[in-house]
Scaffold this active site. Structure first.
Site, PDB file in Angstrom:
ATOM      1  N   TRP A 227       6.364 -20.687  18.250  1.00  0.00           N
ATOM      2  CA  TRP A 227       7.050 -21.948  18.539  1.00  0.00           C
ATOM      3  C   TRP A 227       8.551 -21.805  18.386  1.00  0.00           C
ATOM      4  CZ3 TRP A 227       4.449 -24.813  21.537  1.00  0.00           C
ATOM      5  CH2 TRP A 227       3.062 -24.868  21.435  1.00  0.00           C
TER       6      TRP A 227
ATOM      7  N   ASP B 154      11.743 -27.641  12.692  1.00  0.00           N
ATOM      8  CA  ASP B 154      10.525 -28.061  13.383  1.00  0.00           C
ATOM      9  C   ASP B 154       9.431 -28.148  12.319  1.00  0.00           C
ATOM     10  OD1 ASP B 154       8.202 -28.375  14.800  1.00  0.00           O
ATOM     11  OD2 ASP B 154       8.491 -26.651  16.122  1.00  0.00           O
TER      12      ASP B 154
ATOM     13  N   LYS C  53      -0.891 -33.538  14.097  1.00  0.00           N
ATOM     14  CA  LYS C  53      -1.524 -32.644  13.132  1.00  0.00           C
ATOM     15  C   LYS C  53      -1.713 -33.367  11.790  1.00  0.00           C
ATOM     16  CE  LYS C  53       0.820 -29.219  15.756  1.00  0.00           C
ATOM     17  NZ  LYS C  53      -0.257 -28.590  16.492  1.00  0.00           N
TER      18      LYS C  53
HETATM   19  N1  PMP Z   1       6.126 -26.695  17.216  1.00  0.00           N
HETATM   20  C1  PMP Z   1       5.065 -26.398  16.451  1.00  0.00           C
HETATM   21  C2  PMP Z   1       5.280 -25.776  15.110  1.00  0.00           C
HETATM   22  C3  PMP Z   1       3.781 -26.690  16.927  1.00  0.00           C
HETATM   23  O1  PMP Z   1       2.717 -26.399  16.170  1.00  0.00           O
HETATM   24  C4  PMP Z   1       3.601 -27.286  18.190  1.00  0.00           C
HETATM   25  C5  PMP Z   1       2.240 -27.659  18.738  1.00  0.00           C
HETATM   26  N2  PMP Z   1       1.174 -26.969  18.350  1.00  0.00           N
HETATM   27  C6  PMP Z   1       4.747 -27.538  18.948  1.00  0.00           C
HETATM   28  C7  PMP Z   1       5.991 -27.257  18.428  1.00  0.00           C
HETATM   29  C8  PMP Z   1       4.641 -28.165  20.312  1.00  0.00           C
HETATM   30  O2  PMP Z   1       4.251 -29.471  20.125  1.00  0.00           O
HETATM   31  P1  PMP Z   1       3.847 -30.470  21.293  1.00  0.00           P
HETATM   32  O3  PMP Z   1       2.569 -29.989  21.845  1.00  0.00           O
HETATM   33  O4  PMP Z   1       3.743 -31.767  20.555  1.00  0.00           O
HETATM   34  O5  PMP Z   1       4.950 -30.475  22.301  1.00  0.00           O
END
Ligand code: PMP
Length: 371
Positions: A103, A174, A198
């Site tokens: 991510w 994040d 989550k």
């Molecule tokens: N950052 C992290 C740490 C994540 O775990 C996720 C989703 N699993 C995201 C960003 C992306 O999130 P979204 O699907 O809500 O755009």
């Protein structure tokens, strides 16, 4: 009613009392007479909901009065764009990204569209198994901000605590997959964001907590829905927000406040759950191999592999037949991932640990039979 144990990485398991309350409010809200799915975002009912959601988040995380709490859409992925559009593009400076997994890497790549980006540290070439030690990287005193992913959901790598910054440099965190899982020291945090699906609720809303003085950096001319000022100036009600998703965040944060009793207690529970699973890995004499290095192990996503891909597959299939679901690792890395967010119970984690012990023992004895 039958509910399996859901180890899915998100959308993820929610506290049962939250689901029960949502079910009661689905046909008709007491005193309102219409469904929580039908009610206007301009209604007094929703005013109370969004106010309480914000107040609960502020109370649980001790958010300082210098920071604003806003509710956006577009997921955490949209924040990968909004952060640099709002906080980097106008500065002429460089944003540093500490990349500890998938991510963070995506966030850095996206930010590069809007300004100068430097990867301050990464171990991506060796599989993203840890966060850096203090001596291995240095936040630059001239950086526009330093971006970190507090928990890398796919690799199961978590910062034990967010690192300090040089004076004047805000960190941007994040928090998507460990939001509200533990207390947070706001010292250097200029902006934090988290998709709700989550630990905080359902998909559809992203919580953004931004230090007010950083808003001054926002350049004019951004699309309204990508400009933080649209949200801070209209209390997140410039257009129709995701009413139901914010209502679920309110219920989840109320549950954390009233039934759990706050984030110190939630963190204690999360450590206990993670503890039983890492203990099952460590006690397996190499049958289960954890992905993350010990000091960077996540309390939210426990990642490991079995001796072969075929055994990974068998593990997932047999676990599923025992009512333990959602254990397949992310398609990009494979293996097993057990996501144990706030609403996962200790009993749920313990049932997986018991299954792991049994599966390892049965596999070992059947391979002895083969010999
Ligand atoms: N950052 C992290 C740490 C994540 O775990 C996720 C989703 N699993 C995201 C960003 C992306 O999130 P979204 O699907 O809500 O755009």
């Amino acid at each position: 009613m039958h509910r399996i144990v859901n180890f899915g990485a998100g959308p993820a398991t929610l506290p049962t009392p939250v689901l029960e309350q949502a079910q009661r409010d689905l046909l008709s809200l007491p005193g309102v007479g219409i469904s929580a799915l039908e009610v206007s975002h301009r209604s007094p009912w929703f005013r109370d909901v969004i106010d309480e959601a914000e107040a609960n988040i502020r109370g649980l995380l001790s958010v300082p009065t210098t920071h604003r709490v806003i509710f956006c859409q577009g997921g955490a992925t949209q924040q990968f764009s909004m952060v640099p559009m709002n906080l980097l593009a106008s500065t002429g400076r460089t944003a540093q990204y500490v990349v500890t997994g998938t991510w963070g890497s995506k966030a850095a790549r996206e930010a590069g569209k809007y300004g100068d980006v430097a990867v301050a540290w990464t171990d991506a070439a060796s599989g993203s198994t840890r966060v850096p030690a203090e001596a291995e990287w240095e936040p630059s005193p001239g950086a526009a901000y330093v971006h970190l992913t507090s928990n890398e959901t796919i690799e199961g790598v978590e910062w034990p605590r967010l690192p300090p910054m040089p004076s004047g440099v805000p960190s941007v965190a994040d928090l998507s997959s460990d939001f509200l899982s533990r207390p947070l020291d706001w010292g250097d945090v200029g902006l934090a964001y988290a998709g709700a699906q989550k630990n905080a609720g359902t998909a559809g809303v992203t919580i953004v907590i931004v230090r007010e003085d950083l808003i001054a950096r926002v350049p004019d001319g951004l699309p309204a829905m990508l400009d933080y000022r649209t949200f801070t100036e209209h209390g997140s009600l410039y257009n129709t927000p995701p009413v139901f998703a914010i209502y679920i965040v309110m219920l989840v944060t109320r549950w954390l406040r009233d039934e759990v009793g706050g984030l110190d207690e939630q963190e204690r529970r999360n450590r206990a759950k993670a503890g039983v699973l890492y203990e099952a890995i460590d006690a397996s004499e190499g049958f289960y191999r954890g992905h993350a290095e010990r000091t960077s192990r996540s309390s939210m996503n426990v990642t490991f592999r079995l001796p072969s891909d075929a055994l990974d597959e068998r593990f997932v299939a047999e676990a599923s037949s025992h009512g333990l679901a959602g254990l397949r690792g992310h398609r990009s890395v494979g293996g097993i991932r057990a996501s144990i967010y706030n609403a996962m119970t200790l009993e749920g984690a313990a049932s997986l640990a018991a299954f792991m012990h049994g599966f390892a023992a049965a596999t070992r004895s059947s391979s002895l039979d083969d010999v």
